[in-house]
Every structure is written in C-alpha cells, then in structure tokens.
Design an enzyme around this catalytic site. Structure first.
Site, PDB file in Angstrom:
ATOM      1  N   ASN A  90       3.254  10.966  11.443  1.00 15.85           N
ATOM      2  CA  ASN A  90       2.575   9.713  11.787  1.00 15.85           C
ATOM      3  C   ASN A  90       3.501   9.001  12.771  1.00 15.85           C
ATOM      4  OD1 ASN A  90       1.258   7.293  11.873  1.00 15.85           O
ATOM      5  ND2 ASN A  90       1.553   6.792   9.700  1.00 15.85           N
ATOM      6  N   LYS A 135       7.208   9.167  11.247  1.00  8.40           N
ATOM      7  CA  LYS A 135       7.258   9.283   9.789  1.00  8.40           C
ATOM      8  C   LYS A 135       6.716  10.675   9.472  1.00  8.40           C
ATOM      9  CE  LYS A 135       5.553   6.645   5.882  1.00  8.40           C
ATOM     10  NZ  LYS A 135       4.239   6.233   5.440  1.00  8.40           N
ATOM     11  N   ARG A 177      -1.544  12.121  12.025  1.00 11.47           N
ATOM     12  CA  ARG A 177      -2.426  11.015  11.696  1.00 11.47           C
ATOM     13  C   ARG A 177      -2.814  10.339  13.014  1.00 11.47           C
ATOM     14  NH1 ARG A 177      -1.266   5.347   8.498  1.00 11.47           N
ATOM     15  NH2 ARG A 177      -3.422   4.679   8.567  1.00 11.47           N
ATOM     16  N   HIS A 234      -8.338   3.378   7.455  1.00  8.45           N
ATOM     17  CA  HIS A 234      -7.793   3.763   6.142  1.00  8.45           C
ATOM     18  C   HIS A 234      -8.660   4.847   5.480  1.00  8.45           C
ATOM     19  CE1 HIS A 234      -5.703  -0.407   5.486  1.00  8.45           C
ATOM     20  NE2 HIS A 234      -4.882   0.462   6.071  1.00  8.45           N
ATOM     21  N   ARG A 269      -2.394  -9.683   9.643  1.00  5.58           N
ATOM     22  CA  ARG A 269      -3.683  -9.747  10.354  1.00  5.58           C
ATOM     23  C   ARG A 269      -4.618 -10.727   9.653  1.00  5.58           C
ATOM     24  NH1 ARG A 269      -4.479  -3.636   9.876  1.00  5.58           N
ATOM     25  NH2 ARG A 269      -2.881  -2.817  11.265  1.00  5.58           N
ATOM     26  N   GLY A 291       0.251  -0.386  -1.522  1.00 10.71           N
ATOM     27  CA  GLY A 291       1.452  -0.987  -2.128  1.00 10.71           C
ATOM     28  C   GLY A 291       1.148  -2.150  -3.058  1.00 10.71           C
ATOM     29  N   ILE A 292       0.226  -3.021  -2.675  1.00 13.32           N
ATOM     30  CA  ILE A 292      -0.121  -4.167  -3.521  1.00 13.32           C
ATOM     31  C   ILE A 292      -1.058  -3.725  -4.646  1.00 13.32           C
ATOM     32  CG2 ILE A 292      -1.235  -6.441  -3.549  1.00 13.32           C
ATOM     33  CD1 ILE A 292      -0.444  -6.710  -0.543  1.00 13.32           C
ATOM     34  N   GLY A 293      -2.074  -2.957  -4.290  1.00 15.47           N
ATOM     35  CA  GLY A 293      -3.055  -2.510  -5.285  1.00 15.47           C
ATOM     36  C   GLY A 293      -2.424  -1.685  -6.393  1.00 15.47           C
ATOM     37  N   GLU A 334      -1.794   9.672   1.419  1.00 12.83           N
ATOM     38  CA  GLU A 334      -2.455  10.027   2.680  1.00 12.83           C
ATOM     39  C   GLU A 334      -1.834  11.270   3.292  1.00 12.83           C
ATOM     40  OE1 GLU A 334      -1.901   5.742   3.451  1.00 12.83           O
ATOM     41  OE2 GLU A 334      -3.525   5.984   4.876  1.00 12.83           O
TER      42      GLU A 334
HETATM   43  P1  AMP Z   1       1.995  -0.632   1.902  1.00 16.24           P
HETATM   44  O1  AMP Z   1       1.607  -1.154   3.267  1.00 16.24           O
HETATM   45  O2  AMP Z   1       0.875   0.128   1.236  1.00 16.24           O
HETATM   46  O3  AMP Z   1       3.283   0.097   1.876  1.00 16.24           O
HETATM   47  O4  AMP Z   1       2.213  -1.934   0.980  1.00 16.24           O
HETATM   48  C1  AMP Z   1       3.159  -2.906   1.294  1.00 16.24           C
HETATM   49  C2  AMP Z   1       2.885  -4.135   0.464  1.00 16.24           C
HETATM   50  O5  AMP Z   1       2.960  -3.802  -0.927  1.00 16.24           O
HETATM   51  C3  AMP Z   1       3.878  -5.266   0.701  1.00 16.24           C
HETATM   52  O6  AMP Z   1       3.183  -6.493   0.810  1.00 16.24           O
HETATM   53  C4  AMP Z   1       4.687  -5.249  -0.576  1.00 16.24           C
HETATM   54  O7  AMP Z   1       5.171  -6.519  -0.885  1.00 16.24           O
HETATM   55  C5  AMP Z   1       3.630  -4.837  -1.580  1.00 16.24           C
HETATM   56  N1  AMP Z   1       4.245  -4.445  -2.862  1.00 16.24           N
HETATM   57  C6  AMP Z   1       4.998  -3.360  -3.128  1.00 16.24           C
HETATM   58  N2  AMP Z   1       5.421  -3.400  -4.426  1.00 16.24           N
HETATM   59  C7  AMP Z   1       4.902  -4.546  -4.965  1.00 16.24           C
HETATM   60  C8  AMP Z   1       4.978  -5.158  -6.247  1.00 16.24           C
HETATM   61  N3  AMP Z   1       5.664  -4.611  -7.255  1.00 16.24           N
HETATM   62  N4  AMP Z   1       4.316  -6.332  -6.439  1.00 16.24           N
HETATM   63  C9  AMP Z   1       3.624  -6.900  -5.420  1.00 16.24           C
HETATM   64  N5  AMP Z   1       3.503  -6.356  -4.205  1.00 16.24           N
HETATM   65  C10 AMP Z   1       4.140  -5.205  -3.969  1.00 16.24           C
END
Ligand code: AMP
Length: 403
Positions: free
Chosen positions: A7, A14, A93, A182, A243, A332-334, A386
């Site tokens: 990617n 990456k 990707r 996505h 965004r 990451g958040i989900g 992914e």
């Molecule tokens: P990603 O783009 O999928 O890597 O997700 C990045 C986001 O996930 C960032 O906003 C991080 O702060 C969030 N994130 C990762 N771990 C946690 C956590 N334990 N609690 C809340 N947000 C998280």
C-alpha cells in the site's frame, strides 16, 4: 511461495508478506521518509514460535524503487523471501477503481493506463498507488502483480443510490457518482460475519461500520453492498479523523466567497483540517475520549458528533436493508473503543439493537459478539484484515488469469 501486499503513499510503502497456501503473515513492515536522507524501514518478522521480532533499518531512500530494494534485501537476509522467484505475486491496494474495476485486475500496461485515467477522480490517492505499482514492476519485473480496488465491493450499488441528483451530463461527461471506499474491509468483515453467524455469504444482511481515522458505513443486503457513506471521494459521510464527512454543498461556495479560499485550499481544509481535528484539535480517538472525560467541552462535542453521525447512518441503513442480521464494528475505533460502540448503539432498543455492556468492555479475539442474549440484531466486533483480503484476491486474480 509467498505473496506480498503493498500500500503505497507518496513517501511510504506499507507491506505484508504471506506464505501460501495458508496465508500465514510472515512479516509486516513500513518504509517511510522515501525521498529523504533518513529513509526508514521498520518490520515485524514472525519467529518460529509465532511471536514477532521487531527490526529497523535507516538509510537514504531516493525513491520507491530504492524502498522496494531495501524491502527485498531485508527479507532476503531474513530468508522470508529468499529470491524474487519465491514471490507468487504482489498485490497493490489501489484506492479508486472507477466504474471500470469491479474486481481485482492483473497489472499490465493497459491497467496502468486505466488507473492513470482515474487520477482526476482520486488526485490524493491514485498517483501514489501508481508510483508504487511502477516502482514494484521495475524492481520485480518477473513477478505478476495485481491491483485490488477499494471501490470494487461497492460496484453493486443500484443506480438510484449511486446517482447524485445533479444534471445527468455530469455523470455522462465527468463520471460524477457515488463510488464508495474501504470496500476491501467491508467485504472482509461481511464474510467473517457470515461465517460467524453460520450463514451463506450471499444470504447475510448487515450494517458494517469501518471506524478508523477514515470512517465509513455500508449497507449490505444478501452479502452485497447496496449503500455506503463515502461518495465520489472518501470525503462524504461519517465524521472522520481529519475529514468533515457530510456538509451542505453550499458551504463551499459560501466560504470561497467569504474568505477568498481557492478550491484547492478548501479541499485541503475539508480533508486534513476538519472532522474530529477541526472540532477539537485532536484526531486520535483515545486522546479525545480522555480529554472529554476530563471535561474538555470541544473534545466532548467532537465525540458526540462522531457517534451521532454513525447512529444516524445506522437508522438510515436499517430502513435500506430491512431485516438486519448484525451490526459490525471494525477499524481502529470500532475494534477498540467500547465507549464509542456503547454510545453509537445507545437508545436503539426499538430497532433490536441492545449492547451487553460487560461483553462490550471485555470483548477480545478476531470476532466477538457484544449484543444482549436473544437480541434481534447481533452486534459483532470484527478485526479487519485488508492485507490478508488483498493477498487472497491477488492470488485469485492471478490464478483466474491462468498465470
Ligand atoms: P485506523 O485508522 O483503523 O488505524 O484507526 C485509528 C483510530 O483508532 C485512531 O483514532 C485511534 O485513536 C483509534 N483507536 C485505536 N485504539 C483505540 C482505543 N483503544 N480506544 C479508542 N480509539 C482507539
């Protein structure tokens, strides 16, 4: 044999390397600061006992070709990819596949030209993806390469969903429509959800929520994407790290007239200075939750806006999908934030969405259910992968092409 997934960003690569046929991830790395005197490769390499060993190398990297050369030499020394002939393929990707790419494509001159023609639709992403493709083809000339598109899973959006209500010539002449992004993640978690629910992939109805720094929702009916929150570009839809997501389209003209900002400046602001960062100055959800709990009103507002927008899309997609088997949280958040999951699902009991708070806080593993026992809609937390999906699709595309 091995397959590598890459990617490429404008100054980064990456990558992950998988073994065939089981797709065991052998190494995952990030090469950064390409074009500078302090190019850096950091890699995690799988050891025989299944744990990972970290390594890093710093050296000037003039361009992506030198980045791939470093990746090849590190993996040759580590005996992960002993020589190029051990590579079954390389999967790239690619963010925007337009209307042309409904599935992965084995890369040749024509595919490169087609991805280049899509640059006006994705000026922030496709140029870096192309840079990576060209450098990898030059460094690994004997290795078959495939492009896997972020838009492809959403090719099933029906016309009344993908058209915007604008003059039809804009679609005919300029390809203005909703594409969605996505897609590899939404596809991967849809298949994992179907497996977990014991359903055929083409029979499952879901709302998938990819919540990371970039964020999007998808309505999945019968295993196919029937609506998604991102649009012509990844800017539409949910509130994201930097965004804006949905705004009144008239905001652009108003601001351009009021401030004298150019279209490019406004585009930059809406992509990199807006969203959570625009509202509270932070775009890391962990820090935002922390600050909100300490009483920072801007952080609390950003968190409220993020969760509200997701909830609104769930309501819309419940109406779109009809019977929903499961709501899926990923990204990451989900995957990691019980706070966000709880807030997003709160007050949706009348829709059959009920979180078991203990399961929500303690959930772990690649797939976990966090719904109350017997709840009509399952709530699943699924780790997206992914890279593994791109590896799988790359192998499939190469075999299908008979190469
Ligand atoms: P990603 O783009 O999928 O890597 O997700 C990045 C986001 O996930 C960032 O906003 C991080 O702060 C969030 N994130 C990762 N771990 C946690 C956590 N334990 N609690 C809340 N947000 C998280």
């Amino acid at each position: 044999m091995k397959v590598a997934v890459v990617n490429c960003g404008s100054s980064s690569i990456k990558y992950e390397v998988f073994s065939l046929p089981d797709l065991v991830m052998l190494a995952a790395g990030l090469i950064e600061k390409i074009g500078g005197s302090e190019g850096c490769l950091r890699q995690r390499k799988r050891k025989a006992d299944g744990t990972f060993e970290e390594q890093s190398h710093v050296k000037p990297l003039a361009d992506h070709h030198e980045g791939f050369e470093l990746m090849a030499s590190v993996n040759r020394e580590d005996r992960i990819i002993k020589d190029d002939s051990e590579l079954f393929g390389i999967g790239h990707r690619v963010v925007h596949g337009g209307e042309m790419f409904r599935e992965p494509a084995v890369i040749d001159h024509e595919i490169v030209a087609a991805i280049r023609r899509l640059i006006p639709l994705a000026p922030l992403h496709n140029p870096s993806n192309l840079l990576g493709i060209e450098a990898a083809r030059a460094r690994f000339p004997g290795v078959t390469q495939a492009a896997v598109f972020d838009t492809a899973f959403h090719h099933t959006l029906p016309p009344h969903v993908f058209h915007y209500a604008v003059p039809s010539a804009w679609y005919a002449d300029y390809h203005v429509r909703k594409y969605g992004f996505h897609g590899t993640s939404h596809f991967y978690v849809s298949r994992e959800a179907a497996k977990h629910l014991g359903k055929e992939p083409e029979k499952v109805n879901l709302i998938t929520l990819h919540l990371g720094n970039g964020a999007s929702a998808a309505a999945v009916r019968g295993g196919a994407s029937v609506d998604t929150s991102m649009g012509l570009t990844p800017l539409e839809g949910l509130v994201m790290g930097t965004r804006s997501g949905d705004v009144d389209p008239a905001l652009h003209f108003y601001l351009m007239r009021q401030t004298g900002m150019s279209a490019d400046e406004l585009e930059k602001s809406l992509n990199s200075q807006s969203g959570l960062k625009g509202v509270c100055g932070l775009n890391d959800m962990r820090e935002i939750i922390d600050q909100a709990e300490r009483g920072d009103t801007h952080a609390a507002l950003a968190l409220d806006m993020f969760c509200y927008r997701v909830k609104k899309y769930i309501g819309a997609y419940m109406a779109v999908v009809g019977r929903v088997d499961a709501l899926v949280f990923t990204g990451g958040i989900g995957e990691n934030s019980a706070t966000v999951r709880s807030r997003v699902c709160g007050g949706l009991k009348h829709m059959g969405i009920l979180v078991d708070e203990e399961r929500n806080v303690t959930c772990s593993g690649s797939v976990a259910g966090i719904h109350e026992e017997g709840a009509p809609v399952k709530i699943l937390v699924i780790k997206t992968d992914e890279e593994r999906e791109i590896a799988r699709q790359t192998i499939h595309a190469i075999k299908k092409a008979g190469l």
